[in-house]
Design an enzyme around this catalytic site. Sequence first.
Site, PDB file in Angstrom:
ATOM      1  N   LEU A   1       0.870  -1.198  -0.198  1.00 54.04           N
ATOM      2  CA  LEU A   1      -0.156   0.009  -0.421  1.00 54.04           C
ATOM      3  C   LEU A   1       0.966   1.075  -0.647  1.00 54.04           C
ATOM      4  O   LEU A   1       2.153   1.980   0.201  1.00 54.04           O
ATOM      5  CB  LEU A   1      -0.827  -0.043   1.309  1.00 54.04           C
ATOM      6  CG  LEU A   1       0.013   0.016   2.805  1.00 54.04           C
ATOM      7  CD1 LEU A   1      -0.105   1.418   3.019  1.00 54.04           C
ATOM      8  CD2 LEU A   1      -1.335  -0.963   4.328  1.00 54.04           C
TER       9      LEU A   1
ATOM     10  N   LYS B   1       9.014  -7.965  -2.346  1.00 55.93           N
ATOM     11  CA  LYS B   1       8.461  -6.008  -1.418  1.00 55.93           C
ATOM     12  C   LYS B   1       9.906  -5.539  -1.826  1.00 55.93           C
ATOM     13  O   LYS B   1       9.969  -4.281  -2.075  1.00 55.93           O
ATOM     14  CB  LYS B   1       8.338  -6.355  -0.095  1.00 55.93           C
ATOM     15  CG  LYS B   1       7.601  -5.085   0.414  1.00 55.93           C
ATOM     16  CD  LYS B   1       7.186  -4.394  -0.426  1.00 55.93           C
ATOM     17  CE  LYS B   1       7.323  -2.982   0.889  1.00 55.93           C
ATOM     18  NZ  LYS B   1       6.101  -2.215   0.464  1.00 55.93           N
TER      19      LYS B   1
ATOM     20  N   GLY C   1      11.560  10.542  -0.198  1.00 53.37           N
ATOM     21  CA  GLY C   1      11.717  10.002   1.309  1.00 53.37           C
ATOM     22  C   GLY C   1      10.686   9.217   1.265  1.00 53.37           C
ATOM     23  O   GLY C   1      10.410   8.069   0.655  1.00 53.37           O
TER      24      GLY C   1
ATOM     25  N   CYS D   1       9.837   4.202   3.356  1.00 48.26           N
ATOM     26  CA  CYS D   1      10.046   2.774   2.754  1.00 48.26           C
ATOM     27  C   CYS D   1      11.126   2.847   2.098  1.00 48.26           C
ATOM     28  O   CYS D   1      11.644   2.059   1.938  1.00 48.26           O
ATOM     29  CB  CYS D   1       8.746   2.580   2.376  1.00 48.26           C
ATOM     30  SG  CYS D   1       7.463   1.797   3.605  1.00 48.26           S
TER      31      CYS D   1
ATOM     32  N   LYS E   1      14.853   3.198   3.890  1.00 44.22           N
ATOM     33  CA  LYS E   1      15.376   2.318   4.569  1.00 44.22           C
ATOM     34  C   LYS E   1      15.347   1.218   4.046  1.00 44.22           C
ATOM     35  O   LYS E   1      16.448   0.236   4.067  1.00 44.22           O
ATOM     36  CB  LYS E   1      14.577   2.268   5.422  1.00 44.22           C
ATOM     37  CG  LYS E   1      13.113   1.535   5.713  1.00 44.22           C
ATOM     38  CD  LYS E   1      12.512   0.944   7.241  1.00 44.22           C
ATOM     39  CE  LYS E   1      11.194   0.312   6.964  1.00 44.22           C
ATOM     40  NZ  LYS E   1      11.093  -0.757   6.207  1.00 44.22           N
TER      41      LYS E   1
ATOM     42  N   LYS F   1       5.174  12.967   1.106  1.00 40.19           N
ATOM     43  CA  LYS F   1       4.224  13.314  -0.078  1.00 40.19           C
ATOM     44  C   LYS F   1       2.679  13.801   0.072  1.00 40.19           C
ATOM     45  O   LYS F   1       2.937  13.704   1.258  1.00 40.19           O
ATOM     46  CB  LYS F   1       3.858  11.996  -0.330  1.00 40.19           C
ATOM     47  CG  LYS F   1       3.656  11.290  -0.256  1.00 40.19           C
ATOM     48  CD  LYS F   1       3.392   9.435  -0.705  1.00 40.19           C
ATOM     49  CE  LYS F   1       3.137   8.892  -0.197  1.00 40.19           C
ATOM     50  NZ  LYS F   1       2.374   7.748  -0.613  1.00 40.19           N
TER      51      LYS F   1
HETATM   52  N1  LIG Z   1       4.100   3.079   5.900  1.00 38.09           N
HETATM   53  C1  LIG Z   1       4.263   2.081   4.806  1.00 38.09           C
HETATM   54  O1  LIG Z   1       3.214   3.021   3.983  1.00 38.09           O
HETATM   55  C2  LIG Z   1       4.572   0.834   4.657  1.00 38.09           C
HETATM   56  C3  LIG Z   1       3.929  -0.040   3.312  1.00 38.09           C
HETATM   57  C4  LIG Z   1       4.831  -0.929   3.316  1.00 38.09           C
HETATM   58  C5  LIG Z   1       5.042  -2.015   4.174  1.00 38.09           C
HETATM   59  N2  LIG Z   1       5.710  -1.001   5.730  1.00 38.09           N
HETATM   60  C6  LIG Z   1       6.118  -1.764   6.319  1.00 38.09           C
HETATM   61  O2  LIG Z   1       5.486  -2.548   7.527  1.00 38.09           O
HETATM   62  C7  LIG Z   1       6.337  -2.099   9.061  1.00 38.09           C
HETATM   63  C8  LIG Z   1       5.142  -1.178   9.592  1.00 38.09           C
HETATM   64  O3  LIG Z   1       5.004   0.495   9.135  1.00 38.09           O
HETATM   65  P1  LIG Z   1       4.569   1.173   9.444  1.00 38.09           P
HETATM   66  O4  LIG Z   1       4.328   2.461   8.923  1.00 38.09           O
HETATM   67  O5  LIG Z   1       3.060   0.836   9.668  1.00 38.09           O
HETATM   68  O6  LIG Z   1       5.271   0.959  10.827  1.00 38.09           O
HETATM   69  P2  LIG Z   1       4.788   2.132  12.013  1.00 38.09           P
HETATM   70  O7  LIG Z   1       5.261   2.196  12.290  1.00 38.09           O
HETATM   71  O8  LIG Z   1       3.803   3.297  11.442  1.00 38.09           O
HETATM   72  O9  LIG Z   1       3.513   1.389  13.272  1.00 38.09           O
HETATM   73  C9  LIG Z   1       3.678  -0.103  13.465  1.00 38.09           C
HETATM   74  C10 LIG Z   1       3.513   0.310  15.343  1.00 38.09           C
HETATM   75  O10 LIG Z   1       4.137  -1.220  15.976  1.00 38.09           O
HETATM   76  C11 LIG Z   1       3.889  -0.681  16.936  1.00 38.09           C
HETATM   77  N3  LIG Z   1       4.874  -1.518  17.783  1.00 38.09           N
HETATM   78  C12 LIG Z   1       6.004  -1.430  18.246  1.00 38.09           C
HETATM   79  N4  LIG Z   1       6.643  -2.806  18.722  1.00 38.09           N
HETATM   80  C13 LIG Z   1       4.950  -3.542  18.879  1.00 38.09           C
HETATM   81  C14 LIG Z   1       5.359  -4.578  19.962  1.00 38.09           C
HETATM   82  N5  LIG Z   1       6.194  -5.021  20.752  1.00 38.09           N
HETATM   83  N6  LIG Z   1       4.105  -4.560  20.289  1.00 38.09           N
HETATM   84  C15 LIG Z   1       2.295  -4.017  19.472  1.00 38.09           C
HETATM   85  N7  LIG Z   1       3.040  -3.211  18.708  1.00 38.09           N
HETATM   86  C16 LIG Z   1       4.383  -2.212  19.121  1.00 38.09           C
HETATM   87  C17 LIG Z   1       4.322   0.684  17.134  1.00 38.09           C
HETATM   88  O11 LIG Z   1       3.507   1.017  19.068  1.00 38.09           O
HETATM   89  C18 LIG Z   1       3.768   1.033  16.340  1.00 38.09           C
HETATM   90  O12 LIG Z   1       2.267   1.703  16.313  1.00 38.09           O
HETATM   91  C19 LIG Z   1       7.073  -1.878   8.653  1.00 38.09           C
HETATM   92  O13 LIG Z   1       8.118  -3.161   8.361  1.00 38.09           O
HETATM   93  C20 LIG Z   1       7.105  -1.058   6.845  1.00 38.09           C
HETATM   94  O14 LIG Z   1       8.863  -0.946   6.745  1.00 38.09           O
HETATM   95  C21 LIG Z   1       5.076  -0.169   5.580  1.00 38.09           C
END
Ligand SMILES: NC(=O)c1ccc[n+]([C@@H]2O[C@H](COP(=O)([O-])OP(=O)(O)OC[C@H]3O[C@@H](n4cnc5c(N)ncnc54)[C@H](O)[C@@H]3O)[C@@H](O)[C@H]2O)c1
Length: 433
Positions: A152, A206, A259, A262, A265, A323
């Site tokens: 997404l 991914k 930026g 994703c 990193k 963005k």
């Molecule tokens: N943001 C994006 O657009 C996107 C898209 C695809 C994939 N991803 C991937 O998905 C993953 C999550 O990304 P995100 O942007 O949602 O991150 P985020 O930081 O918004 O959310 C992660 C959540 O996990 C919680 N968390 C941390 N430790 C925890 C624990 N022990 N138990 C329960 N909750 C805990 C945090 O409080 C936070 O709310 C990453 O690996 C990212 O690379 C992100």
Amino acid sequence: MKIAVVGTGYVGLVTGTCFAETGHHVLCMDNNLEKIKRLQEGQVPIYEPGLEVLLDRNIKQHRLEFTTDLKEVVDFAQIIFLALPTPPNEDGSADLSYVLAVAERLSELIVRYTVVVNKSTVPVGTAELVKAKLKEKLPLELFDVVSNPEFLREGVAVEDFLKPDRVVIGCDSTKASECMKELYEPFVRQGNPIYEMDLRSAELTKYAANAYLAARISFMNEVANLCEKTGANVDLVRMGMGSDTRIGKRFLFPGVGYGGSCFPKDVHALYNTAKEHEYNFRILEAVMEVNKTQKLILIQKLKKHFNDQLKGKKIAVWGVAFKPNTDDIREAPAISIINSLISSLAIVSVHDPEALHNAKEIFKEQIRYAEDMYDCLEEVDALLIVTEWAVFRSPDFEKMKEKMKNLVIFDGRNVYDTQKMKQMGFNYYSIGR
Ligand SMILES: NC(=O)c1ccc[n+]([C@@H]2O[C@H](COP(=O)([O-])OP(=O)(O)OC[C@H]3O[C@@H](n4cnc5c(N)ncnc54)[C@H](O)[C@@H]3O)[C@@H](O)[C@H]2O)c1
């Protein structure tokens, strides 16, 4: 089905809400108490268009609930999604501590067959690590591990989740893969594919996708920089290139670099994975290098315009989010730009339609925050456009002229027509034109 999502951030909250929308019962868990409290009160902690309506409906219809208790998750769910952070370590590799810590806790709590699905972006081999963690305390027949990377895009996350281009399921168990296909079937009614593959291929898919998109951006930024040197116009070059069906029109817009949470990193992590396997992924090195300099391209132009004298100059910045349509500012080019302005002793005012609250967390009292985009321009020497929010596309130029001391604009997103800006009396710099 009864589904749980551990980690209720940008990905977890959208995932949980969208599964609830198709009729499943979903329990979202996070260890951030404040976040869960707000969600239990029906408040959305992030800005993501379309999410609030779905969240509200599914909470009211009792299909979507929130908790901070992992034991509750295990008692409730047949399928547990991990949407946990995988931030970069100092060397750029992915930090798996969040994922592995939760896997360890799950191994202590699971008492009946459960599918553990990793939705976080994780390096090749992580599913095996999660399996090994679970196996330390659980018999093999009590769990399966699936890799289900998420594609997404923030800003259109709900739409992307409900209508994905494809779903990737990495799995080595028929039982788990049948479960996953049933779960995703409502989202691919229009014929978009569900690709089943082995765990390692799913994990790598991914990273390869994100790294390729980042490479397109860096490539176009290089083309734009060359356009400036040669007198070509990147808008025309882009159109000429993009209409080739082998290339495609999307993701060819030059700007101030990529930026977000994703691309930066993930490119770095993929580069590191390659290195761990004694492979030098040379293109990625260049992609990162180009992006680093591109993030400061507006600063270079600004310094040139003001003969390196930014001290005391009043500079407005429109857009902090990485963005449009998100309040996410993680790794946003605006952060590098604002930091550079601050260290050059410029006086900075910023406006962003949704991300000011996040900007305040970083820059505190160092800059001025303008709730109104025109207030941001009061007596400024120049304006930098860093995020292409729709409201910046057709502003009231007369009002801008009244507010600005100097009519100088550095546009990092090529939002305006160069000729029209000139006619209106602006000194207008953009990228590759
Ligand atoms: N943001 C994006 O657009 C996107 C898209 C695809 C994939 N991803 C991937 O998905 C993953 C999550 O990304 P995100 O942007 O949602 O991150 P985020 O930081 O918004 O959310 C992660 C959540 O996990 C919680 N968390 C941390 N430790 C925890 C624990 N022990 N138990 C329960 N909750 C805990 C945090 O409080 C936070 O709310 C990453 O690996 C990212 O690379 C992100």
